[in-house]
Design a protein around this motif. Structure first.
Motif, PDB file in Angstrom:
ATOM      1  N   ARG A 170       0.850  -1.199   0.041  1.00  0.00           N
ATOM      2  CA  ARG A 170       0.225   0.256   0.034  1.00  0.00           C
ATOM      3  C   ARG A 170       0.849   1.292   0.021  1.00  0.00           C
ATOM      4  NH1 ARG A 170      -4.978  -1.268   4.362  1.00  0.00           N
ATOM      5  NH2 ARG A 170      -5.994  -2.954   3.064  1.00  0.00           N
ATOM      6  N   ILE A 171       1.881   1.183   0.815  1.00  0.00           N
ATOM      7  CA  ILE A 171       2.853   2.275   0.535  1.00  0.00           C
ATOM      8  C   ILE A 171       3.364   2.935  -1.011  1.00  0.00           C
ATOM      9  CG2 ILE A 171       5.178   2.969   1.367  1.00  0.00           C
ATOM     10  CD1 ILE A 171       4.532   1.804   4.150  1.00  0.00           C
ATOM     11  N   GLN A 172       3.702   1.689  -1.597  1.00  0.00           N
ATOM     12  CA  GLN A 172       4.063   1.748  -2.909  1.00  0.00           C
ATOM     13  C   GLN A 172       3.113   2.509  -3.688  1.00  0.00           C
ATOM     14  OE1 GLN A 172       5.538  -1.888  -4.323  1.00  0.00           O
ATOM     15  NE2 GLN A 172       7.292  -1.793  -2.880  1.00  0.00           N
ATOM     16  N   HIS A 173       1.671   2.096  -3.701  1.00  0.00           N
ATOM     17  CA  HIS A 173       0.605   2.424  -4.152  1.00  0.00           C
ATOM     18  C   HIS A 173       0.175   3.831  -3.823  1.00  0.00           C
ATOM     19  CE1 HIS A 173      -1.280  -1.879  -5.077  1.00  0.00           C
ATOM     20  NE2 HIS A 173       0.135  -1.643  -5.831  1.00  0.00           N
ATOM     21  N   VAL A 174       0.432   4.283  -2.525  1.00  0.00           N
ATOM     22  CA  VAL A 174      -0.077   5.579  -2.210  1.00  0.00           C
ATOM     23  C   VAL A 174       1.092   6.672  -2.854  1.00  0.00           C
ATOM     24  CG1 VAL A 174      -0.044   7.262  -0.448  1.00  0.00           C
ATOM     25  CG2 VAL A 174      -1.089   4.886  -0.211  1.00  0.00           C
ATOM     26  N   GLU A 175       2.452   6.248  -2.832  1.00  0.00           N
ATOM     27  CA  GLU A 175       3.285   6.970  -3.615  1.00  0.00           C
ATOM     28  C   GLU A 175       2.994   7.416  -4.854  1.00  0.00           C
ATOM     29  OE1 GLU A 175       6.840   4.583  -2.742  1.00  0.00           O
ATOM     30  OE2 GLU A 175       6.965   5.800  -0.430  1.00  0.00           O
ATOM     31  N   ARG A 176       2.619   6.390  -5.646  1.00  0.00           N
ATOM     32  CA  ARG A 176       2.316   6.285  -7.162  1.00  0.00           C
ATOM     33  C   ARG A 176       1.206   7.280  -7.343  1.00  0.00           C
ATOM     34  NH1 ARG A 176       4.473   0.460  -8.575  1.00  0.00           N
ATOM     35  NH2 ARG A 176       6.478   0.950  -9.192  1.00  0.00           N
ATOM     36  N   VAL A 177       0.032   6.793  -6.404  1.00  0.00           N
ATOM     37  CA  VAL A 177      -1.038   7.825  -6.579  1.00  0.00           C
ATOM     38  C   VAL A 177      -0.862   9.194  -6.257  1.00  0.00           C
ATOM     39  CG1 VAL A 177      -3.416   8.009  -5.628  1.00  0.00           C
ATOM     40  CG2 VAL A 177      -2.735   5.695  -6.396  1.00  0.00           C
ATOM     41  N   GLN A 178      -0.086   9.559  -5.137  1.00  0.00           N
ATOM     42  CA  GLN A 178       0.278  10.757  -4.702  1.00  0.00           C
ATOM     43  C   GLN A 178       1.026  11.668  -6.001  1.00  0.00           C
ATOM     44  OE1 GLN A 178       3.297  11.521  -1.508  1.00  0.00           O
ATOM     45  NE2 GLN A 178       2.059  12.905  -0.637  1.00  0.00           N
ATOM     46  N   ALA A 179       1.831  10.910  -6.874  1.00  0.00           N
ATOM     47  CA  ALA A 179       2.655  11.497  -7.603  1.00  0.00           C
ATOM     48  C   ALA A 179       1.887  11.709  -8.606  1.00  0.00           C
ATOM     49  CB  ALA A 179       3.911  10.546  -7.977  1.00  0.00           C
ATOM     50  N   TRP A 180       0.827  10.785  -9.120  1.00  0.00           N
ATOM     51  CA  TRP A 180      -0.242  10.903 -10.288  1.00  0.00           C
ATOM     52  C   TRP A 180      -0.913  12.388  -9.972  1.00  0.00           C
ATOM     53  CZ3 TRP A 180      -5.535  10.532 -10.578  1.00  0.00           C
ATOM     54  CH2 TRP A 180      -6.216  10.385 -11.941  1.00  0.00           C
ATOM     55  N   ILE A 181      -1.761  12.481  -8.799  1.00  0.00           N
ATOM     56  CA  ILE A 181      -2.224  13.490  -8.287  1.00  0.00           C
ATOM     57  C   ILE A 181      -1.583  14.639  -8.507  1.00  0.00           C
ATOM     58  CG2 ILE A 181      -3.839  14.442  -6.706  1.00  0.00           C
ATOM     59  CD1 ILE A 181      -4.752  11.805  -5.999  1.00  0.00           C
ATOM     60  N   ARG A 182      -0.329  14.697  -8.129  1.00  0.00           N
ATOM     61  CA  ARG A 182       0.620  15.845  -7.963  1.00  0.00           C
ATOM     62  C   ARG A 182       0.687  16.398  -9.591  1.00  0.00           C
ATOM     63  NH1 ARG A 182       5.356  13.936  -5.841  1.00  0.00           N
ATOM     64  NH2 ARG A 182       4.460  13.960  -3.764  1.00  0.00           N
ATOM     65  N   ARG A 183       1.064  15.526 -10.342  1.00  0.00           N
ATOM     66  CA  ARG A 183       1.370  15.898 -11.823  1.00  0.00           C
ATOM     67  C   ARG A 183      -0.106  16.454 -12.390  1.00  0.00           C
ATOM     68  NH1 ARG A 183       4.016  11.003 -12.079  1.00  0.00           N
ATOM     69  NH2 ARG A 183       2.176  10.136 -13.454  1.00  0.00           N
ATOM     70  N   LEU A 184      -1.065  15.879 -12.109  1.00  0.00           N
ATOM     71  CA  LEU A 184      -2.246  16.456 -12.603  1.00  0.00           C
ATOM     72  C   LEU A 184      -2.534  17.850 -12.151  1.00  0.00           C
ATOM     73  CD1 LEU A 184      -4.902  16.176 -14.224  1.00  0.00           C
ATOM     74  CD2 LEU A 184      -6.067  15.281 -12.425  1.00  0.00           C
ATOM     75  N   LEU A 185      -2.463  18.173 -11.001  1.00  0.00           N
ATOM     76  CA  LEU A 185      -2.693  19.526 -10.009  1.00  0.00           C
ATOM     77  C   LEU A 185      -1.776  20.381 -10.838  1.00  0.00           C
ATOM     78  CD1 LEU A 185      -3.562  18.270  -6.599  1.00  0.00           C
ATOM     79  CD2 LEU A 185      -4.981  19.308  -8.356  1.00  0.00           C
ATOM     80  N   GLU A 186      -0.544  20.110 -11.102  1.00  0.00           N
ATOM     81  CA  GLU A 186       0.398  21.169 -11.546  1.00  0.00           C
ATOM     82  C   GLU A 186       0.186  21.298 -12.747  1.00  0.00           C
ATOM     83  OE1 GLU A 186       4.100  18.721 -11.179  1.00  0.00           O
ATOM     84  OE2 GLU A 186       4.261  19.217  -9.210  1.00  0.00           O
ATOM     85  N   ARG A 187      -0.741  20.436 -13.677  1.00  0.00           N
ATOM     86  CA  ARG A 187      -1.161  21.134 -15.090  1.00  0.00           C
ATOM     87  C   ARG A 187      -2.020  21.861 -15.085  1.00  0.00           C
ATOM     88  NH1 ARG A 187       0.554  15.042 -17.314  1.00  0.00           N
ATOM     89  NH2 ARG A 187       2.832  15.377 -17.878  1.00  0.00           N
ATOM     90  N   ILE A 188      -3.166  22.046 -14.008  1.00  0.00           N
ATOM     91  CA  ILE A 188      -4.340  22.855 -14.079  1.00  0.00           C
ATOM     92  C   ILE A 188      -3.748  24.195 -13.734  1.00  0.00           C
ATOM     93  CG2 ILE A 188      -6.506  22.995 -12.818  1.00  0.00           C
ATOM     94  CD1 ILE A 188      -6.303  20.062 -12.252  1.00  0.00           C
ATOM     95  N   PRO A 189      -4.092  24.986 -14.819  1.00  0.00           N
ATOM     96  CA  PRO A 189      -3.686  26.419 -14.632  1.00  0.00           C
ATOM     97  C   PRO A 189      -4.487  27.126 -13.463  1.00  0.00           C
ATOM     98  CG  PRO A 189      -4.529  26.226 -16.792  1.00  0.00           C
ATOM     99  CD  PRO A 189      -4.845  24.874 -15.963  1.00  0.00           C
ATOM    100  N   ARG A 190      -3.636  27.971 -12.726  1.00  0.00           N
ATOM    101  CA  ARG A 190      -4.212  28.990 -11.699  1.00  0.00           C
ATOM    102  C   ARG A 190      -4.749  30.398 -12.267  1.00  0.00           C
ATOM    103  NH1 ARG A 190      -2.662  27.222  -6.522  1.00  0.00           N
ATOM    104  NH2 ARG A 190      -1.221  25.582  -6.628  1.00  0.00           N
ATOM    105  N   SER A 191      -5.907  30.796 -11.617  1.00  0.00           N
ATOM    106  CA  SER A 191      -6.322  32.059 -12.078  1.00  0.00           C
ATOM    107  C   SER A 191      -6.647  32.837 -11.271  1.00  0.00           C
ATOM    108  CB  SER A 191      -7.338  31.837 -13.250  1.00  0.00           C
ATOM    109  OG  SER A 191      -7.963  33.051 -13.590  1.00  0.00           O
ATOM    110  N   ASP A 192      -6.383  34.246 -10.855  1.00  0.00           N
ATOM    111  CA  ASP A 192      -6.783  35.020  -9.779  1.00  0.00           C
ATOM    112  C   ASP A 192      -7.969  35.597 -10.283  1.00  0.00           C
ATOM    113  OD1 ASP A 192      -5.919  36.808 -11.800  1.00  0.00           O
ATOM    114  OD2 ASP A 192      -4.331  37.513 -10.602  1.00  0.00           O
ATOM    115  N   ARG A 193      -8.586  35.550 -11.445  1.00  0.00           N
ATOM    116  CA  ARG A 193      -9.697  35.975 -11.969  1.00  0.00           C
ATOM    117  C   ARG A 193      -9.769  37.229 -12.122  1.00  0.00           C
ATOM    118  NH1 ARG A 193     -11.384  32.465 -14.920  1.00  0.00           N
ATOM    119  NH2 ARG A 193     -13.711  32.855 -14.640  1.00  0.00           N
TER     120      ARG A 193
END
Length: 1018
Positions: free
Chosen positions: A414-437
């Motif tokens: 599970r530790i290995q799986h959590v690390e990979r899921v965490q990296a996967w979500i981290r990459r996705l969030l980094e690619r989502i633009p931020r906007s102060d509107r």
């Protein structure tokens, strides 16, 4: 009979050499007619299909290309309108501008704009206010048209109107030669610019033939915009289906032949209606490529498609399918909603569970495993919650790896799986633009995100998925027309509205395939068997509703050939009657007499009533008489059995009316169902069986023999419900996933309790380090630490609102104040040790030990115990008290009296034994006098429940617990209070405690004696 088919067949036979051009509304219609001719053995080598748009491109395309002018796509048009409308000067009165962000509004504006331009209306026509019924509409609409024309010039673009205008000033003889034959698709309403182009073509005109349909009036615009009417073809009355040409005049229809070529039925629901259509296809053994199903509603089309896929029938859908039926469509909509709602973990978990996404890790977790890990974390919402929540989950798994050796391999995986899921979500969030509107929003980063998401994160396994990915890519490319959008424009809503109505996989009829189309397009395939389904009241013709942009009065004032709401209805009626009149072969009308979604009765359309009157002359039929004549509505139960389209339908037919007599046959056919029935019967009996938890082979999980380290919690679980212990420790079954975070709550009970435990230990440890301090110092220090912890949690687990945060912060600080107040009240005792661990790694307390505590049980072996003692106090007489904090309500023993509660309450006794052994190891003088459960919170009211400890009695309880494990007996609890907060209730039936009592009350079951003895420990 289809007069155009007959006319084209005659032309191909009589004049095979000349090129014969057929002007069609769409190439799809032409190809279907060509396939129909080919199936009839007619050679049509010189028959060519072309649309007016293709003609215009052929004529004007080279000139536009040489001038570097490109065509504006239909998908980009509404976005251009949105951009221009939002960019109009503030000095121009606003009418549509407030709704410019909504796709339905910009789509309607684009349609109106296209229609007026194809009607050759110039900007000058909109400059005067005489045509407009609203004050602010005229200047804004005129300004929009000026801006649109300027945009086309500035960007070197040409729309359809510009394309036709360019073609009309060129030589029209380049495509169609003077000796070619030209025939227009009948009953087609061309736009004024299209009509001008077609009228200017050279070639030998052949007017299309049309059926002479009694009672049918040509729409007013058809004479000006359609092909010239050359004469009517009389209806050939070879079959009853040919008599449908008298749909509007049943009173003059000839007597029917009663040859069965027209049929009617009603159904109890829309699903039953589709099933009945399939049953009729089976009953007559019709080839699928001779069947066309025309649906009056879009929902019915999707239902037919879904049923066909479920039954394994090949099917082609003429209008196409919604992109939301595909994985890319659902995933992209889910991504938009996830971002829009501030990244809630529950939505991401559901996206993973759906199977629409792929984690894309070699030897990593599946999407289902990733979803379960996310559910087990403390992630709530917000960008930051995932890093902190999954990091906390990693820490807990690392701790469990060292604490629970039995499940070490499980937690390491599970530790290995959590690390990979965490990296996967981290990459996705980094690619989502931020906007102060604050400023205009640049769309390109968003389009790049969506394209990357579709390429890398979305699962694609079917042709539907791949076509959806391509279609969504085109829609996203069209978005780049906007460049930027104002800060108050929601790009996610714009994307969602652009794709929610997108259609994909639109197909022509295929060999061996059922063909599904809209009711308005029925009959073009020429198939011999046609089903008109869903022909209900209100579903056949468009509603008499004015256009949202240009009202009927305004349209009439601008141009006499712009369609009004009345025109749309009359033209739809004309087209539908013409198509039904041209149907050949066998025709079946049907409708659903009940809407199960809205829970209301529905009624047949006037088309069914008129068709019934044609086939049943001699009286004036009413709707009630029609309903009575149709008989019992068709249901999902097929009759007879041999026309069941699926195994499930066959079973429905077999079981219908059989009652309990069919039970044995069903159980024989489904062994797994029989096994479940056997298990349910065994549990309901007074006998103790393997279905109740008698698993002799499970002796291998007896920690007294295996040497496995156990905790007080796991032993209490065994005492409260042995069956639950077996599911958890024996089968390693995980409980159901965590529930969604509550919108009006922040910290769950476990997180809040762990926080208070840590704070209480820290403040007392700091007091011990300092050698004492004042009440004000203690309060200030603890409140500061509490705020630091709240800030940390807030960063990783954002609260749903400031009000919720303020409320829970206030409650936490009140608990802290109560704790400090209670400490002052019990000044006659001294807290000496905090969070004393045994059997686990710990550094802060000298009394702690990494080695577990071993409790000897004589011939039964021994138990190795691990745990953490919250606190040890020195009392005024020099003895010691072991304390366990409880941050909930005062509720112990599962409602039972006594210190052990039948094995349900062991922690106080086990920790007393552990503390005594730790004292011995560290050579600490003193005796453990008692243990207590301490409730230093508002909910607990500061209660303290004290227990004296008798090691001999404790060992007797442990012996009986081990006795259960030694015999492999894991009965369900006999106390229903044990089930209130259990995670495994779905595994235990409806009344597990009652079933357990039935077996315990059976004196012949000596197997349950260990559990009976355990229950006797008060």
């Amino acid at each position: 009979m289809n007069p155009l088919f007959s006319q084209l067949a005659g032309l191909c036979a009589s004049r095979p050499a000349p090129t014969k051009w057929v002007i069609v509304p769409s190439l799809r219609l032409g190809h279907m007619m060509g396939e129909r001719l080919a199936r009839s053995g007619i050679a049509w080598a010189n028959l060519r299909w072309i649309t007016p748009d293709d003609l215009a491109r052929e004529i004007a395309g080279p000139t536009l290309c040489s001038n570097n002018v490109t065509l504006l796509s239909d998908g980009s048009g509404p976005l251009v309108v949105m951009r221009l409308l939002l960019g109009l000067p503030a000095t121009i009165p606003a009418y549509f501008r407030d709704m410019a962000h909504h796709s339905p509004m910009t789509d309607a504006l684009w349609q109106a704009l296209s229609q007026v331009r194809m009607a050759e209306l110039t900007t000058a026509a909109f400059e005067t206010a005489g045509w407009c019924t609203a004050t602010n509409k005229q200047p804004e609409f005129a300004a929009l048209i000026r801006a649109y024309e300027a945009y086309l010039l500035d960007h070197r673009l040409a729309d359809r109107a510009r394309l036709y205008q360019e073609a009309l000033v060129r030589d029209l003889s380049g495509v169609i030669q003077p000796h070619d034959l030209v025939l227009e698709w009948p009953h087609t309403l061309w736009a004024p610019l299209q009509r001008r182009l077609l009228d200017g073509l050279r070639g030998i005109r052949i007017e299309p033939n049309e059926l002479d349909i009694p009672g049918l009036t040509r729409p007013r615009r058809l004479g000006a915009l359609g092909a010239t009417h050359a004469g009517s073809v009389p209806v050939s009355l070879q079959r009853d289906s040919d008599r449908l040409a008298f749909l509007l005049r049943p009173d003059v229809a000839p007597a029917p032949l009663q040859d069965g070529s027209v049929a009617f039925f009603s159904a109890g629901s829309r699903e039953a209606e589709v099933e009945e259509v399939f049953r009729r296809i089976l009953a007559k053994q019709l080839p699928l490529d001779e069947v066309e199903i025309a649906c009056a509603s879009t929902e019915a089309i999707f239902l037919v498609w879904e049923k066909a896929i479920r039954h394994g029938w090949p099917v082609a859908v003429g209008p196409g399918l919604p992109v939301t039926l595909s994985r890319p469509g659902r995933a992209l909509l889910g991504l938009c909603t996830w971002i829009e709602d501030n990244f809630p973990a529950g939505q991401l978990r559901r996206l993973l569970q759906s199977g629409d996404l792929t984690v894309d890790e070699v030897n990593g977790p599946t999407t289902g495993q990733a979803a379960r890990l996310l559910a087990g974390s403390s992630c709530t919402w917000g960008r930051l919650t995932y890093e902190g929540g999954l990091s906390a989950l990693l820490q807990s798994y690392h701790a469990r790896t060292s604490e629970d050796t039995d499940k070490q391999a499980l937690y390491e995986r599970r530790i290995q799986h959590v690390e990979r899921v965490q990296a996967w979500i981290r990459r996705l969030l980094e690619r989502i633009p931020r906007s102060d509107r604050q400023d205009a929003l640049v769309l390109r980063p968003w389009v790049e995100l969506f394209n990357l998401f579709l390429d890398e994160y979305v699962q694609k396994t079917t042709e539907l998925d791949h076509q959806a990915g391509a279609a969504l890519g085109e829609v996203l490319s069209d978005l780049l027309v906007l460049d930027t959008v104002p800060a108050d424009c929601d790009v996610l809503t714009t994307v969602r509205e652009r794709i929610v109505d997108l259609r994909i996989l639109a197909e022509r009829p295929q060999p061996g395939h059922l063909f599904v189309t809209r009711l308005q397009d029925v009959g073009e395939t020429g198939r011999r068997h046609t089903f008109l389904t869903g022909v209900e009241e209100g579903s056949v013709l468009p509603a008499l509703r004015e256009d949202a942009v240009l009202l009927d009065r305004e349209r009439s004032a601008l141009h006499p050939l712009l369609a009004t709401s009345q025109d749309r209805v009359s033209e739809s009626l004309y087209q539908l009657v013409v198509r039904i009149a041209a149907l050949s072969g066998e025709v079946t009308f049907s409708y659903s007499c009940y809407d199960t979604r809205e829970g209301r009765e529905t009624f047949p359309s006037w088309i069914i009533l008129q068709a019934w009157r044609v086939l049943h002359p001699g009286q004036t039929w009413t709707y009630n008489q029609l309903k009575a004549s149709l008989g019992t509505p068709a249901s999902l139960v097929p009759q007879p059995l041999d026309i069941s389209p699926s195994e499930a339908c066959w079973w429905l037919a077999v079981l219908h009316g059989q009652g309990p007599a069919a039970r044995d046959g069903v159980l024989r056919a489904f062994p797994l169902l029989q096994a479940g029935n056997t298990a349910a019967a065994a549990r309901a009996s007074d006998q103790y069986t393997a279905y109740d938890g008698w698993v002799p082979a499970a002796r291998v999980i007896n920690p007294s023999q295996t040497g496995s380290v156990v905790s007080a919690t796991s032993l209490e679980t065994l005492g409260s419900c042995p069956f639950r212990y077996f599911l958890d420790r024996g089968l390693n079954i995980e409980p159901p996933e965590a529930q969604e975070p509550m919108p009006d709550a922040w910290l769950d009970a476990a997180t809040r309790g762990e926080l208070l435990h840590r704070l209480y230990a820290e403040v007392l440890r700091e007091k011990r380090r300092r050698g004492g301090w004042t009440d004000d110092e203690a309060t200030a220090w603890l409140e500061r630490r509490a705020q630091e912890e709240l800030d940390r949690l807030r960063a990783t687990m954002p609260p749903p609102s400031e009000d919720v945060y303020a409320r829970e912060r206030g409650a936490l600080f009140k608990d802290i104040a109560i704790f400090l107040q209670l400490e002052r009240r019990h000044a006659n005792r001294q807290a000496v040790c905090f969070e004393v661990g045994f059997g686990m790694e710990t550094e802060q307390e000298p009394l702690s030990s990494p080695e577990p505590i071993e409790i000897p049980l004589g011939a039964q072996g021994s138990l190795k115990l691990r745990g953490r003692i919250d606190r040890i106090d020195r009392l005024h007489d020099g003895s010691y008290e072991v304390i366990d904090y409880k941050t909930g309500r005062v509720r112990l023993n599962g409602g039972l009296k006594g210190p052990f509660a039948g094995g349900r309450q062991l922690q106080h006794a086990l920790y007393a034994i552990a503390a005594t052994e730790l004292f011995r190891r560290r050579k600490v003088a003193g005796q453990i006098a008692r243990s207590s459960y301490y409730f230093p919170t508002q909910r607990g009211g500061g209660a303290r429940i004290e227990r004296t400890v008798d090691p001999a009695t404790t060992r007797a309880v442990l012996s009986d617990l081990v006795g259960l494990l030694a015999t492999g007996v894991f009965p369900q609890t006999s106390n229903e209070d044990d089930c209130k907060f259990c995670d495994y209730t779905r595994s235990c039936g409806s009344e597990p405690s009652a079933a357990s009592h039935r077996k315990l009350d059976n004196p012949t079951l000596i197997t349950l004696d260990p559990y009976r003895r355990l229950s006797g420990h008060a």
